[in-house]
Motif scaffolding. Structure first.
Motif, PDB file in Angstrom:
ATOM      1  N   UNK A 152      34.789  15.206 -19.868  1.00 48.02           N
ATOM      2  CA  UNK A 152      35.466  14.335 -20.827  1.00 48.02           C
ATOM      3  C   UNK A 152      34.496  13.329 -21.440  1.00 48.02           C
ATOM      4  N   UNK A 153      33.554  12.825 -20.615  1.00 47.47           N
ATOM      5  CA  UNK A 153      32.560  11.899 -21.156  1.00 47.47           C
ATOM      6  C   UNK A 153      31.752  12.542 -22.275  1.00 47.47           C
ATOM      7  N   UNK A 154      31.530  13.852 -22.172  1.00 58.44           N
ATOM      8  CA  UNK A 154      30.690  14.559 -23.144  1.00 58.44           C
ATOM      9  C   UNK A 154      31.403  14.872 -24.457  1.00 58.44           C
ATOM     10  N   UNK A 155      32.714  14.596 -24.543  1.00 58.20           N
ATOM     11  CA  UNK A 155      33.409  14.804 -25.808  1.00 58.20           C
ATOM     12  C   UNK A 155      32.823  13.889 -26.884  1.00 58.20           C
ATOM     13  N   UNK A 156      32.840  14.322 -28.106  1.00 57.28           N
ATOM     14  CA  UNK A 156      32.395  13.476 -29.211  1.00 57.28           C
ATOM     15  C   UNK A 156      33.420  12.359 -29.426  1.00 57.28           C
ATOM     16  N   UNK A 157      33.009  11.317 -30.105  1.00 53.06           N
ATOM     17  CA  UNK A 157      33.922  10.202 -30.370  1.00 53.06           C
ATOM     18  C   UNK A 157      35.115  10.661 -31.198  1.00 53.06           C
ATOM     19  N   UNK A 158      34.875  11.611 -32.129  1.00 54.81           N
ATOM     20  CA  UNK A 158      35.975  12.135 -32.936  1.00 54.81           C
ATOM     21  C   UNK A 158      36.957  12.906 -32.072  1.00 54.81           C
TER      22      UNK A 158
END
Length: 526
Positions: free
Chosen positions: A82-88
């Motif tokens: 989840x941390x690796x998801x992009x801000x978008x």
């Protein structure tokens, strides 16, 4: 000094033990080292609480909610995933977690319980949202699509959880052509599909659009009172059409376009209200259970209740006047006796005391018929709703719902009732010869008062009739088609008329209404 160091040493030991205990508890699920799934270790948990980061706490709540559908197999992404998801991506999934995020999580879950020993190479599973999950075994590790199972076999009740190192982002499906295609192909929207076809709204929803459809499920229709759906389908051009149009918006509104307290106008003409509470989106009182199902011509949001248009006109029982027409807030509506021809004669200063009532495509309460309602253009830029041809008004003197202070004002204003059998009219008499007549039947201009039926049709007597005797109608009723007797024995009249002056006579087996003994066929002067 020695005792101080002894105290300090004891305190540090206690703190170390407390930190170690808390750390072991917190990392029991989340931080254990990677382990080959060929060596399963059974861990039984009472509740899912994997994500300790406050930003991700909502995931714990969502997973626990979904686990009520047990037994399930859950491939839960790691915190790092989840941390690796992009801000978008984070904004998309966490803005409305009970819409987008819950669907993402359901894409990681399958019905049934599969522990690590049952995750066989080449196995294909179907997630709760219908996406395909393929199991691959390589070098002793299990993979779900491209995500590695890093920890396995955590049990919560009858469900099992495996941790994976990636988020399974759903593949973008081929977009349906129309919003109706979405409804037609859904196994949860059979009643909605049938209703749309009955109303012949399907072709419109296959049109260019764009449309937003709030689509109640079969389960939503099933909680309506018994017989409601069948009754609606029997009259598809009535209430059913209005209800369906209340579920459609003539624009595309994705979930990210919705905001709390937002009001959206539907094709029915009335507004729906958007509410966002605890991350859940509601349309009026219906919760959006699945959002953003896109089509080329719009979007469908699945809701868990049927939206009912707010009632514009309804019946209210008055202690003195019986059933009367009121607006949605209970304010009394009125007729004006000079409006019998369907046009409003209340103009200028009259409107200060008698404001017009207007509701486009009015939603009606029980006991009212859509066919009785219409609207007129007053010619002054104002529209007005009519009932059985009579324009409807408020009375400025009524300050509270239910008041009827306008009844009988100047013997020309009367509460609007659904069942008048006699109405008073103030108008100019004009004969078949197009000559205006006064009250004494001599030529001339004069506004006089006379009787009509509930729709403003003039009621007549024949000059050769006698008291309580019809001398006009033939026994075979051969002349009844031209001058039919007024068959009525229920006397519902304005309050300024003495009801006791009405009666009935028998005319060859038919019941004819009389006033002061005069049979009703021709014009009645008051």
């Amino acid at each position: 000094m020695k005792s101080f160091y002894s105290f300090l040493q004891t305190t540090l030991k206690r703190l170390f033990f407390l930190v170690l205990t808390l750390g072991l508890s917190a990392t029991l699920f989340a931080q254990q080292p990677q382990k080959n799934v060929s060596e399963p270790e059974v861990v039984q948990m009472q509740q899912f609480h994997y994500y300790f980061n406050t930003h991700y706490n909502i995931i714990n709540d969502l997973v626990n909610d979904i686990l009520k559908e047990a037994p399930l197999t859950v491939f839960i992404p790691s915190i790092k995933a989840f941390d690796d998801l992009t801000s978008e991506q984070k904004k998309f999934y966490f803005t409305h977690p009970y819409l987008e995020l819950i669907d993402l999580l359901k894409g990681h879950m399958v019905s049934g319980k599969y522990n690590s020993s049952q995750l066989l190479d080449g196995m294909e599973l179907t997630s709760l949202i219908g996406s395909k999950l393929t199991i691959n075994n390589s070098n002793g590790w299990a993979y779900v699509n491209d995500a590695k199972v890093t920890r396995a076999d955590f049990y919560i009740g009858s469900s099992v959880i495996h941790v994976i190192d990636q988020i399974l982002i759903p593949q973008t499906p081929v977009m349906p052509e129309t919003v109706f295609d979405i409804i037609e192909n859904s196994s949860d929207h059979n009643i909605l599909e049938a209703a749309i076809k009955a109303v012949e709204l399907d072709d419109a929803l296959k049109g260019e659009g764009p449309f937003t459809v709030f689509a109640p499920t079969d389960a939503a229709f099933s909680v309506l009172p018994a017989g409601t759906v069948a009754a609606l389908l029997e009259d598809p051009t009535g209430d059913l059409a209005q209800i369906l149009l209340y579920h459609v918006v003539d624009a595309k509104a994705m979930s990210t376009d919705l905001s709390d307290e937002q009001m959206i106008v539907t094709l029915q003409g009335k507004e729906v209200k958007v509410s966002i509470m605890d991350g859940k989106v509601y349309i009026n009182n219906a919760m959006v259970s699945m959002a953003d199902i896109e089509a080329d011509n719009g979007v469908v949001h699945v809701i868990d209740a049927v939206l009912m248009p707010p009632v514009d006109v309804k019946l209210s029982t008055h202690a003195t006047y019986g059933d009367i027409l009121v607006d949605k807030n209970g304010n009394t509506l009125y007729f004006f006796s000079m409006d019998a021809d369907g046009n409003s004669m209340c103009i200028g200063g009259c409107l200060n005391n008698w404001p017009v009532f207007y509701a486009p495509n009015p939603s009606l309460g029980e006991g009212l018929d859509n066919d009785d309602f219409a609207s007129i253009d007053r010619g002054d830029g104002i529209m007005q709703t009519t009932f059985k041809g009579w324009p409807l008004y408020y009375f400025a003197g009524d300050k509270n719902p239910g008041e009827t202070k306008g009844e009988g004002v100047i013997n020309k204003w009367f509460v609007a009732k659904p069942n008048y059998t006699i109405m008073l009219v103030n108008n100019q008499l004009t004969g078949l010869d197009d000559v205006n007549y006064k009250g004494d039947y001599t030529p001339g201009d004069q506004i006089i008062q006379y009787f009509t039926d509930d729709k403003g049709n003039t009621i007549y007597t024949w000059v050769n009739d006698d008291k309580d005797k019809n001398n006009f109608t033939k026994e075979d009723f051969s002349n009844n088609a031209v001058w039919p007797i007024y068959e009525e024995d229920n006397f519902v009249v304005p309050s300024t008329i003495d009801k006791l002056l009405f009666g009935t006579i028998d005319v060859f087996g038919k019941t004819q209404m009389t006033y002061k003994g005069w049979p009703y066929i021709s014009l009645v002067m008051i």
